[in-house]
Design a protein around this motif. Structure first.
Motif, PDB file in Angstrom:
ATOM      1  N   HIS A  15     -26.526  27.461 -24.128  1.00 38.99           N
ATOM      2  CA  HIS A  15     -26.102  27.757 -22.764  1.00 38.99           C
ATOM      3  C   HIS A  15     -24.977  28.779 -22.871  1.00 38.99           C
ATOM      4  O   HIS A  15     -24.087  28.636 -23.721  1.00 38.99           O
ATOM      5  CB  HIS A  15     -25.578  26.505 -22.063  1.00 38.99           C
ATOM      6  CG  HIS A  15     -26.587  25.407 -21.941  1.00 38.99           C
ATOM      7  ND1 HIS A  15     -27.590  25.430 -21.002  1.00 38.99           N
ATOM      8  CD2 HIS A  15     -26.752  24.260 -22.634  1.00 38.99           C
ATOM      9  CE1 HIS A  15     -28.326  24.333 -21.120  1.00 38.99           C
ATOM     10  NE2 HIS A  15     -27.839  23.608 -22.108  1.00 38.99           N
ATOM     11  N   THR A  17     -22.097  31.646 -20.850  1.00 42.05           N
ATOM     12  CA  THR A  17     -21.422  32.172 -19.666  1.00 42.05           C
ATOM     13  C   THR A  17     -21.970  33.580 -19.405  1.00 42.05           C
ATOM     14  O   THR A  17     -22.550  34.210 -20.317  1.00 42.05           O
ATOM     15  CB  THR A  17     -19.903  32.279 -19.890  1.00 42.05           C
ATOM     16  OG1 THR A  17     -19.666  33.244 -20.925  1.00 42.05           O
ATOM     17  CG2 THR A  17     -19.288  30.941 -20.254  1.00 42.05           C
ATOM     18  N   GLN A  42     -33.274  24.713 -13.594  1.00 46.45           N
ATOM     19  CA  GLN A  42     -33.051  25.000 -15.022  1.00 46.45           C
ATOM     20  C   GLN A  42     -34.283  25.708 -15.591  1.00 46.45           C
ATOM     21  O   GLN A  42     -35.414  25.389 -15.227  1.00 46.45           O
ATOM     22  CB  GLN A  42     -32.802  23.709 -15.802  1.00 46.45           C
ATOM     23  CG  GLN A  42     -31.631  22.894 -15.280  1.00 46.45           C
ATOM     24  CD  GLN A  42     -30.314  23.618 -15.423  1.00 46.45           C
ATOM     25  OE1 GLN A  42     -29.935  24.039 -16.494  1.00 46.45           O
ATOM     26  NE2 GLN A  42     -29.597  23.767 -14.313  1.00 46.45           N
ATOM     27  N   ARG A  67     -23.686  29.276 -17.362  1.00 50.73           N
ATOM     28  CA  ARG A  67     -22.783  28.143 -17.149  1.00 50.73           C
ATOM     29  C   ARG A  67     -21.328  28.592 -17.177  1.00 50.73           C
ATOM     30  O   ARG A  67     -21.034  29.743 -17.466  1.00 50.73           O
ATOM     31  CB  ARG A  67     -23.002  27.108 -18.256  1.00 50.73           C
ATOM     32  CG  ARG A  67     -24.392  26.478 -18.207  1.00 50.73           C
ATOM     33  CD  ARG A  67     -24.288  25.012 -18.408  1.00 50.73           C
ATOM     34  NE  ARG A  67     -25.591  24.355 -18.332  1.00 50.73           N
ATOM     35  CZ  ARG A  67     -25.882  23.265 -18.999  1.00 50.73           C
ATOM     36  NH1 ARG A  67     -25.006  22.728 -19.820  1.00 50.73           N
ATOM     37  NH2 ARG A  67     -27.062  22.693 -18.850  1.00 50.73           N
ATOM     38  N   LYS A  68     -20.434  27.633 -16.957  1.00 53.98           N
ATOM     39  CA  LYS A  68     -18.994  27.911 -16.978  1.00 53.98           C
ATOM     40  C   LYS A  68     -18.445  27.957 -18.391  1.00 53.98           C
ATOM     41  O   LYS A  68     -17.348  28.457 -18.624  1.00 53.98           O
ATOM     42  CB  LYS A  68     -18.242  26.858 -16.167  1.00 53.98           C
ATOM     43  CG  LYS A  68     -18.543  26.906 -14.701  1.00 53.98           C
ATOM     44  CD  LYS A  68     -17.813  25.818 -13.951  1.00 53.98           C
ATOM     45  CE  LYS A  68     -18.200  25.846 -12.479  1.00 53.98           C
ATOM     46  NZ  LYS A  68     -17.638  24.736 -11.724  1.00 53.98           N
ATOM     47  N   ASN A  70     -19.714  28.163 -22.829  1.00 51.37           N
ATOM     48  CA  ASN A  70     -20.775  28.304 -23.831  1.00 51.37           C
ATOM     49  C   ASN A  70     -20.994  26.959 -24.508  1.00 51.37           C
ATOM     50  O   ASN A  70     -20.037  26.226 -24.775  1.00 51.37           O
ATOM     51  CB  ASN A  70     -20.371  29.342 -24.882  1.00 51.37           C
ATOM     52  CG  ASN A  70     -20.177  30.704 -24.280  1.00 51.37           C
ATOM     53  OD1 ASN A  70     -21.041  31.216 -23.584  1.00 51.37           O
ATOM     54  ND2 ASN A  70     -19.018  31.309 -24.536  1.00 51.37           N
ATOM     55  N   GLN A  71     -22.253  26.654 -24.809  1.00 51.68           N
ATOM     56  CA  GLN A  71     -22.575  25.395 -25.484  1.00 51.68           C
ATOM     57  C   GLN A  71     -23.824  25.598 -26.329  1.00 51.68           C
ATOM     58  O   GLN A  71     -24.814  26.159 -25.860  1.00 51.68           O
ATOM     59  CB  GLN A  71     -22.815  24.304 -24.441  1.00 51.68           C
ATOM     60  CG  GLN A  71     -23.131  22.944 -25.032  1.00 51.68           C
ATOM     61  CD  GLN A  71     -23.151  21.885 -23.944  1.00 51.68           C
ATOM     62  OE1 GLN A  71     -22.116  21.497 -23.431  1.00 51.68           O
ATOM     63  NE2 GLN A  71     -24.346  21.424 -23.580  1.00 51.68           N
ATOM     64  N   SER A  91     -23.549  16.656 -22.451  1.00 53.99           N
ATOM     65  CA  SER A  91     -23.486  18.074 -22.129  1.00 53.99           C
ATOM     66  C   SER A  91     -22.231  18.364 -21.318  1.00 53.99           C
ATOM     67  O   SER A  91     -21.876  17.627 -20.401  1.00 53.99           O
ATOM     68  CB  SER A  91     -24.726  18.475 -21.334  1.00 53.99           C
ATOM     69  OG  SER A  91     -24.706  19.855 -21.078  1.00 53.99           O
ATOM     70  N   GLY A  92     -21.536  19.437 -21.706  1.00 53.64           N
ATOM     71  CA  GLY A  92     -20.314  19.827 -21.022  1.00 53.64           C
ATOM     72  C   GLY A  92     -19.052  19.279 -21.646  1.00 53.64           C
ATOM     73  O   GLY A  92     -17.960  19.791 -21.398  1.00 53.64           O
TER      74      GLY A  92
END
Length: 188
Positions: A15, A17, A42, A67-68, A70-71, A91-92
């Motif tokens: 995921h 930014t 998604q 997303r807000k 990076n993952q 997640s998050g």
């Protein structure tokens, strides 16, 4: 309740930014939809990146939308392969996790944190949560059956939100251990 829940295998993915998308793919770049996923809004993208750790590298797909933070979601085997410690997290929840280098067609970015092994979880729409008698954050066990590999997954987080669609997500290590299950039953 013996009603079945869809079990989906979530392969390694990333995921990003919007800022990181532009560093890796070019200024103003927008992720492109390859296919929609089971969770509303998604999608899998056509974009892939190389994840680089101290011991090796792996290719992975990027998921959208942006997303807000990076993952990078890896199985524990993937993480071990590239020499990164992936903490099991929802997640998050990336604070205190390790980072890695991401390499794209227009550049590379080193993220300071964000590498996780996603905690197994079930997405519930609020109406499904009521039907199954679960609440957001509740921990349950899920029995999956397959030829020669049936098992019960413990420590499954219930995630309840009006925008979710009912589905359980496990990583590739978990899926392989259970023989690739496609449905499961909550056993509290």
């Amino acid at each position: 309740m013996s009603e079945k829940i869809l079990v989906e295998t979530s392969a390694r993915h990333i995921h990003l930014t919007q800022e990181t998308v532009e560093k890796l793919f070019g200024e103003g770049y927008q992720l492109t939809v390859k296919k929609m996923l089971s969770q509303p809004g998604q999608f899998a993208t056509n974009e892939k990146l190389t994840i680089v750790g101290p011991k090796g590298e792996l290719k992975a797909s990027v998921l959208g939308p942006v997303r807000k933070a990076n993952q990078v979601e890896l199985s524990l085997t993937d993480a071990r392969t590239i020499g990164v410690k992936a903490l099991v997290r929802e997640s998050g929840d990336i604070e205190g996790t390790e980072g890695c280098k991401l390499v794209g067609p227009c550049g590379e970015v080193t993220i300071e944190n964000g590498v996780i092994a996603a905690k197994r979880h079930i997405h519930f729409h609020t109406s499904d949560a009521e039907k199954f008698g679960v609440t957001n954050g509740q921990i349950v066990s899920v029995k999956v059956e397959s030829k020669d590999r049936s098992l019960v997954f413990g420590d499954v987080v219930c995630r309840v939100l009006d925008k979710f669609s009912l589905a359980m997500h496990i990583d590739t290590d978990e899926s392989n251990a259970a023989g690739g299950p496609t449905e499961g039953t909550i056993v509290k």
